[in-house]
Design a protein around this motif. Structure first.
Motif, short mmCIF file in Angstrom:
data_model
loop_
_atom_site.label_atom_id
_atom_site.label_comp_id
_atom_site.label_asym_id
_atom_site.label_seq_id
_atom_site.Cartn_x
_atom_site.Cartn_y
_atom_site.Cartn_z
N CYS A 101 1.69 -1.79 -4.92
CA CYS A 101 2.97 -1.10 -4.71
C CYS A 101 4.19 -2.02 -4.68
CB CYS A 101 2.92 -0.28 -3.42
SG CYS A 101 1.86 1.18 -3.55
N ARG A 126 4.17 7.19 5.71
CA ARG A 126 2.90 7.91 5.60
C ARG A 126 1.76 7.25 6.36
NH1 ARG A 126 -1.45 8.90 1.76
NH2 ARG A 126 -1.99 11.12 1.78
N SER A 127 1.48 5.98 6.11
CA SER A 127 0.32 5.36 6.75
C SER A 127 0.53 5.20 8.25
CB SER A 127 0.00 4.01 6.11
OG SER A 127 1.00 3.06 6.37
N VAL A 144 5.74 9.87 -3.08
CA VAL A 144 5.26 8.76 -2.26
C VAL A 144 3.92 8.32 -2.84
CG1 VAL A 144 4.47 8.07 0.03
CG2 VAL A 144 6.43 9.61 -0.21
N THR A 180 0.81 -1.22 0.00
CA THR A 180 0.00 0.00 0.00
C THR A 180 0.84 1.27 0.00
OG1 THR A 180 -0.13 -0.16 2.42
CG2 THR A 180 -1.97 -1.07 1.16
N GLU A 181 2.16 1.12 0.13
CA GLU A 181 3.02 2.31 0.15
C GLU A 181 4.30 2.05 -0.62
OE1 GLU A 181 2.90 5.03 3.87
OE2 GLU A 181 3.00 2.97 4.60
N ALA A 237 9.08 5.44 1.81
CA ALA A 237 8.12 4.36 1.53
C ALA A 237 7.43 3.86 2.77
CB ALA A 237 8.84 3.20 0.84
N SER A 238 7.92 4.25 3.95
CA SER A 238 7.43 3.60 5.17
C SER A 238 6.83 4.55 6.20
CB SER A 238 8.57 2.82 5.83
OG SER A 238 9.66 3.66 6.16
N SER A 277 0.49 6.10 -2.17
CA SER A 277 -0.32 5.46 -1.14
C SER A 277 -1.62 5.01 -1.78
CB SER A 277 -0.61 6.43 0.00
OG SER A 277 0.58 6.89 0.60
N SER A 288 7.77 4.45 -2.68
CA SER A 288 8.37 5.73 -3.06
C SER A 288 9.11 5.53 -4.38
CB SER A 288 9.35 6.21 -1.98
OG SER A 288 10.40 5.28 -1.81
#
Length: 332
Positions: free
Chosen positions: A99, A127-128, A92, A69-70, A124-125, A94, A72
């Protein structure tokens, strides 16, 4: 006449364990209306990603399914009616699936600018996990500076984010983890105190840490056997925020416990938050980017090469990684 270009993605025709998935070759897509093609440099995996890949998530993805789901990467092409993204931009991505691939075709709204000073692995790690932590603590628990926060699973990706965001909000953070290495990791990333909840009398240790008062907020991505004891450790008007159930079966709670403590059982579902409250979610994203531009960076957990994606999925599902699992796909 030029030959057709191809991409590679981790994919399966039926949901299940990592053994169901393989790297497949597909034609490189051309961006359509409002779409952007991104060359992926790193993707991350969390417990929810592996749960979705196995068919155990609350939303069943369409098949064939590409996890992740994520990610970069760098924009390499844009379709018509793309307003801001341009080839060469570091971004990025999302989105729900797609992904874990060397290219991803995304809607422009699924992109955000990569914060300055971050590596592709960090980008890549973050945001969520940061979004989940901020939504849980600020919007759901209404945590106030000076309150005490207990983070369960504090060395995992979302747990580490809760430790870091909790400190940004002015909370006293107690990080719970099951091993000395994990507790040291949590302390290194800002926890004020650490708790070993692998021992039987861990609630007594927690009670001593709070002078007998109890915890104001519990951030709980673990559930399982820790759920009810953690709720019982709340202070008057405490809030227990459910994030997920990485610790096993979904637990139950006697309904009299919230009554006895004047406490609240809450939940933070980041996917639905973005769908139902997009303006508030966007405001939270702006706050996170501002923090990231001023030194808030996620630790990169276990790092895997693209060919070792199955090992990465297993690491994400077991909670063995310190921080979030990152898969290196291109320039890192």
């Amino acid at each position: 006449m030029t030959g057709q270009a191809f991409m590679h993605a981790v994919s399966a025709d039926r949901l299940g364990p990592p053994e169901h998935y393989s790297i497949v070759e597909r034609p490189l897509p051309t961006p359509g209306d409002g779409q952007v093609l991104v060359r992926v440099h790193a993707a991350s995996l969390g417990y929810a990603d592996v749960l979705a890949a196995a068919g155990g998530y609350q939303v069943t993805p369409p098949l064939p399914f590409v996890p992740g789901t994520e990610a970069s990467g760098t924009v390499i092409a844009t379709g018509p009616n793309v307003d801001k993204a341009m080839p060469g931009d570091r971004v990025v991505v999302s989105r729900f699936g797609g992904c874990l691939a060397d290219h991803v075709l995304a809607a422009e709204r699924e992109l955000s600018a990569m914060p300055g000073g971050m590596s592709f692995g960090q980008a890549a790690s973050f945001r969520s996990n940061y979004a989940t932590a901020l939504h849980a603590l600020k919007d759901r628990a209404a945590a106030q500076a000076g309150e005490t926060l207990l983070v369960l699973g504090a060395a995992g990706g979302v747990g580490t984010a809760a430790v870091q965001i909790g400190k940004r909000l002015g909370l006293r953070v107690i990080a719970g983890a099951s091993s000395e290495a994990k507790r040291n990791f949590a302390r290194d990333h800002g926890a004020d105190e650490v708790l070993d909840y692998s021992v039987e009398n861990w609630r007594e240790s927690l009670k001593a840490m709070t002078g007998g008062r109890g915890i104001d907020v519990v951030f709980d991505p673990v559930g399982g056997a820790l759920f009810e004891p953690a709720f019982r450790s709340l202070a008057w008007r405490g809030r227990h925020v459910v994030i997920g159930f990485a610790g096993g079966p979904i637990p139950r709670l006697p309904a009299n416990l919230p009554l006895l403590k004047g406490a609240a059982l809450l939940a933070a579902d980041i996917r639905q938050f973005y769908l139902k409250e997009p303006d508030l979610a966007a405001a939270n994203d702006r706050q996170i980017v501002d923090w990231c531009s001023n030194g808030l960076h996620p630790p990169v957990g276990s790092l895997f090469e693209f060919a070792d994606f199955r090992a990465a999925m297993i690491a994400a599902s077991t909670g063995a990684s310190l921080g979030k699992v990152v898969v290196r796909i291109g320039e890192y």
